[in-house]
Design a protein around this motif. Sequence first.
Motif, PDB file in Angstrom:
ATOM      1  N   SER A  14       0.767  -1.396   0.135  1.00  0.00           N
ATOM      2  CA  SER A  14      -0.429  -0.312   0.098  1.00  0.00           C
ATOM      3  C   SER A  14       0.887   1.464  -0.242  1.00  0.00           C
ATOM      4  O   SER A  14       1.732   1.384   0.607  1.00  0.00           O
ATOM      5  N   CYS A  15       0.826   2.415  -0.922  1.00  0.00           N
ATOM      6  CA  CYS A  15       1.659   3.673  -1.228  1.00  0.00           C
ATOM      7  C   CYS A  15       0.640   4.176  -0.722  1.00  0.00           C
ATOM      8  O   CYS A  15      -0.657   4.860  -1.717  1.00  0.00           O
ATOM      9  N   LEU A  16       1.015   5.639   0.077  1.00  0.00           N
ATOM     10  CA  LEU A  16      -0.211   6.985   0.031  1.00  0.00           C
ATOM     11  C   LEU A  16       0.165   7.549  -1.032  1.00  0.00           C
ATOM     12  O   LEU A  16       0.444   7.374  -0.891  1.00  0.00           O
ATOM     13  N   GLU A  17      -1.281   7.738  -0.797  1.00  0.00           N
ATOM     14  CA  GLU A  17      -1.295   8.764  -2.280  1.00  0.00           C
ATOM     15  C   GLU A  17      -2.320  10.109  -1.214  1.00  0.00           C
ATOM     16  O   GLU A  17      -1.271  10.902  -0.408  1.00  0.00           O
ATOM     17  N   GLY A  18      -3.121  10.985  -1.764  1.00  0.00           N
ATOM     18  CA  GLY A  18      -3.522  12.027  -1.523  1.00  0.00           C
ATOM     19  C   GLY A  18      -4.260  12.057   0.092  1.00  0.00           C
ATOM     20  O   GLY A  18      -4.564  10.983   0.432  1.00  0.00           O
ATOM     21  N   GLY A  19      -4.531  12.976   0.770  1.00  0.00           N
ATOM     22  CA  GLY A  19      -5.395  13.011   1.936  1.00  0.00           C
ATOM     23  C   GLY A  19      -4.617  14.126   2.642  1.00  0.00           C
ATOM     24  O   GLY A  19      -3.872  14.618   3.086  1.00  0.00           O
ATOM     25  N   TYR A  20      -5.632  15.516   2.602  1.00  0.00           N
ATOM     26  CA  TYR A  20      -5.360  16.695   2.841  1.00  0.00           C
ATOM     27  C   TYR A  20      -6.417  16.952   4.481  1.00  0.00           C
ATOM     28  O   TYR A  20      -6.282  18.098   4.634  1.00  0.00           O
ATOM     29  N   ASN A  21      -7.257  16.765   4.493  1.00  0.00           N
ATOM     30  CA  ASN A  21      -7.652  16.976   6.371  1.00  0.00           C
ATOM     31  C   ASN A  21      -7.135  16.097   7.474  1.00  0.00           C
ATOM     32  O   ASN A  21      -6.844  15.189   7.212  1.00  0.00           O
TER      33      ASN A  21
END
Length: 205
Positions: free
Chosen positions: A180-187
């Motif tokens: 699993s690779c982190l992508e977006g997430g802005y909160n």
Amino acid sequence: MEKRADNAFCAVRPPGHHAESGHAMGFCLFNNVAIAARYFQKRYGLERIAIVDWDVHHGNGTQHAFYDDPTVFFFSTHQYPWYPGTGGADERGEGKGEGYTLNVPLSAGMGDKEYLDVFNRILRSALKAYRPDAIIISAGFDAHRDDPLAGMNLTAEGYKALTRAVKEIAAEHAQGRVLSCLEGGYNLAALAASVEGHLRVLQEA
Ligand SMILES: [Zn+2]
């Protein structure tokens, strides 16, 4: 011997799924999951890799990298129409890769139940047919209901359910291998809670 899950999580920044082979795009410089898929193939001799992209934005760069390549199956759920504009259901790959790109564009407002339904109905049967040697998750957590960059309604619990679904599919068809690779997430609060739940499910035996 203790049974351990055969998976890993990469907390990478910047994200990667918008980056195409020739140019950076959408906060992304290099396409981390595309590079990982090729690395699995070249270093470990795995033949078929499935990439599951649940980031709220379409993974145009990943799709682009493997559009004519049947050795990497690309599945994406995303808000549509939305940035970056690609990801219609009619984008299914081309040439030898036709049928190995599976886009599930979703209208804004979808939540845990709708996402899990897509994973259980569509992703499960697609990967049952594909029989990947490993699954890579483009793990964007910006479909969370508190995320400011999109309009989906997933919760941290929903992301846990999606994680469990992918793990089950991997156990059935890919010897349990999940990267699993982190992508977006802005909160940041939503991101932290979602990643924590994701990791807890990945760690379950
Ligand atoms: Zn995103």
